[in-house]
Design a protein around this motif. Structure first.
Motif, PDB file in Angstrom:
ATOM      1  N   ALA A   1       0.878  -1.187   0.000  1.00 53.46           N
ATOM      2  CA  ALA A   1       0.000   0.000   0.000  1.00 53.46           C
ATOM      3  C   ALA A   1       0.911   1.231   0.000  1.00 53.46           C
ATOM      4  CB  ALA A   1      -0.940  -0.007   1.185  1.00 53.46           C
ATOM      5  N   ASP A   2       1.573   1.462  -1.118  1.00 51.78           N
ATOM      6  CA  ASP A   2       2.541   2.550  -1.256  1.00 51.78           C
ATOM      7  C   ASP A   2       1.864   3.902  -1.024  1.00 51.78           C
ATOM      8  OD1 ASP A   2       4.270   4.582  -2.512  1.00 51.78           O
ATOM      9  OD2 ASP A   2       5.380   2.882  -3.345  1.00 51.78           O
ATOM     10  N   TRP A   3       2.529   4.754  -0.240  1.00 52.16           N
ATOM     11  CA  TRP A   3       1.958   6.077   0.077  1.00 52.16           C
ATOM     12  C   TRP A   3       1.644   6.882  -1.180  1.00 52.16           C
ATOM     13  CZ3 TRP A   3       4.494  10.317  -1.800  1.00 52.16           C
ATOM     14  CH2 TRP A   3       5.852  10.174  -2.106  1.00 52.16           C
ATOM     15  N   LYS A   4       2.385   6.661  -2.268  1.00 53.37           N
ATOM     16  CA  LYS A   4       2.183   7.441  -3.493  1.00 53.37           C
ATOM     17  C   LYS A   4       0.799   7.220  -4.076  1.00 53.37           C
ATOM     18  CE  LYS A   4       6.051   5.842  -5.369  1.00 53.37           C
ATOM     19  NZ  LYS A   4       6.750   5.308  -4.162  1.00 53.37           N
ATOM     20  N   PHE A   5       0.190   6.088  -3.757  1.00 53.45           N
ATOM     21  CA  PHE A   5      -1.113   5.749  -4.309  1.00 53.45           C
ATOM     22  C   PHE A   5      -2.190   5.670  -3.235  1.00 53.45           C
ATOM     23  CE2 PHE A   5       2.335   3.423  -6.519  1.00 53.45           C
ATOM     24  CZ  PHE A   5       2.450   4.290  -7.600  1.00 53.45           C
TER      25      PHE A   5
ATOM     26  N   THR B   1      10.989   3.206   2.446  1.00 52.63           N
ATOM     27  CA  THR B   1      10.890   4.171   1.365  1.00 52.63           C
ATOM     28  C   THR B   1      11.914   5.299   1.466  1.00 52.63           C
ATOM     29  OG1 THR B   1       9.297   5.477   0.079  1.00 52.63           O
ATOM     30  CG2 THR B   1       9.219   5.726   2.468  1.00 52.63           C
ATOM     31  N   PHE B   2      12.344   5.784   0.310  1.00 58.35           N
ATOM     32  CA  PHE B   2      13.185   6.976   0.224  1.00 58.35           C
ATOM     33  C   PHE B   2      12.319   8.182   0.557  1.00 58.35           C
ATOM     34  CE2 PHE B   2      15.071  10.501  -2.170  1.00 58.35           C
ATOM     35  CZ  PHE B   2      16.422  10.379  -1.860  1.00 58.35           C
TER      36      PHE B   2
ATOM     37  N   ASP C   1      15.339  -3.017  -2.749  1.00 55.91           N
ATOM     38  CA  ASP C   1      14.375  -2.089  -3.348  1.00 55.91           C
ATOM     39  C   ASP C   1      15.097  -0.990  -4.124  1.00 55.91           C
ATOM     40  OD1 ASP C   1      11.851  -0.920  -3.848  1.00 55.91           O
ATOM     41  OD2 ASP C   1      12.033   0.357  -2.078  1.00 55.91           O
ATOM     42  N   ARG C   2      16.144  -0.466  -3.555  1.00 55.48           N
ATOM     43  CA  ARG C   2      16.868   0.625  -4.207  1.00 55.48           C
ATOM     44  C   ARG C   2      17.621   0.151  -5.444  1.00 55.48           C
ATOM     45  NH1 ARG C   2      18.640   4.322   1.079  1.00 55.48           N
ATOM     46  NH2 ARG C   2      16.489   5.025   1.457  1.00 55.48           N
ATOM     47  N   LEU C   3      18.055  -1.086  -5.449  1.00 55.75           N
ATOM     48  CA  LEU C   3      18.690  -1.621  -6.658  1.00 55.75           C
ATOM     49  C   LEU C   3      17.704  -1.648  -7.822  1.00 55.75           C
ATOM     50  CD1 LEU C   3      20.820  -4.554  -5.223  1.00 55.75           C
ATOM     51  CD2 LEU C   3      21.673  -2.436  -6.269  1.00 55.75           C
TER      52      LEU C   3
END
Length: 228
Positions: free
Chosen positions: A62-66, A103-104, A125-127
């Motif tokens: 549930a990514d904050w961006k969405f 998250t970044f 995740d960052r890769l």
């Protein structure tokens, strides 16, 4: 199949169903790549593989961006799923803490992980945010958000707070200077740093070619110098 194998299988199926229609670069295949990255790192770092795999699977559930910028949505969704499956509370807490921290949050915001399992997932995740896949994902997300590819008149910005980072709306090329090019030096495991080196170099070469073409084959390469 062990009990943990069954939990991981059910979790993977749950995440796949939840994200199967995503077209922003945060789809099931992103999750699967992060899982494989994280497990590769975890094997070298001697981390708890169950916690790493569950956290990698649930890190974008549930990514904050969405979800209206709500950065608590992901940990809540992860907690609800794990609790429904009667997972040991200590494992639930460990996984949800990673999901909350992964998250970044902006160039000027520290996002270090306190556990080796968290470091493995965050590096994994960052890769997936850098290299060839990272370039593709950046433009996919930028298109989804209606952002232009590039606008030399709009400077990149090194955001000093998560709130500022969440509200950013600049061109996709700015995202490289605001986040992607910073990730190599923020890897927290030896494994992550080693893998990131080659992917970072690819991005630098890509940007050089992009800007050369933008300015014409013989034109000067104008980079975006981020403002603080």
């Amino acid at each position: 199949m062990t009990a943990w194998d069954q939990v991981i299988k059910r979790t993977a199926e749950h995440v796949r169903r939840t994200l199967e229609n995503d077209t922003t670069g945060h789809d099931w295949w992103h999750i699967d790549r992060v899982r494989r990255n994280a497990l590769r790192i975890a094997a070298e770092e001697k981390a708890d593989m169950v916690i790493v795999e569950l956290a990698a699977l649930l890190h974008d559930i549930a990514d904050w961006k969405f979800h209206g910028g709500d950065d608590t949505a992901g940990p809540r969704a992860a907690h609800a799923w794990l609790s429904e499956n009667n997972i040991d509370p200590a494992v639930v807490d460990a996984v949800c803490d990673i999901v909350a921290r992964v998250t970044f949050k902006g160039a000027g915001v520290s996002t270090e992980m306190p556990t080796i399992e968290g470091k493995c997932v965050q590096d994994g995740d960052r890769l997936d945010a850098i290299g060839a896949i990272g370039v593709a994902r950046a433009f996919t997300y930028g298109g989804h958000m209606g952002r232009p590819m590039h606008d030399p008149s709009v400077p990149a910005e090194l955001h000093s707070s998560f709130a500022a980072y969440k509200s950013k709306s600049g061109p996709t090329i700015n995202h490289f200077y605001e986040k992607l090019l910073l990730l190599k030096d923020r890897m927290q495991t030896d494994s992550g740093r080693r893998i990131a080196h080659e992917r970072h170099a690819f991005m630098e070469n890509y940007l050089q070619q992009f800007l050369a073409e933008w300015n014409g084959a013989d034109g000067p390469v104008v980079t975006q110098t981020p403002s603080a």
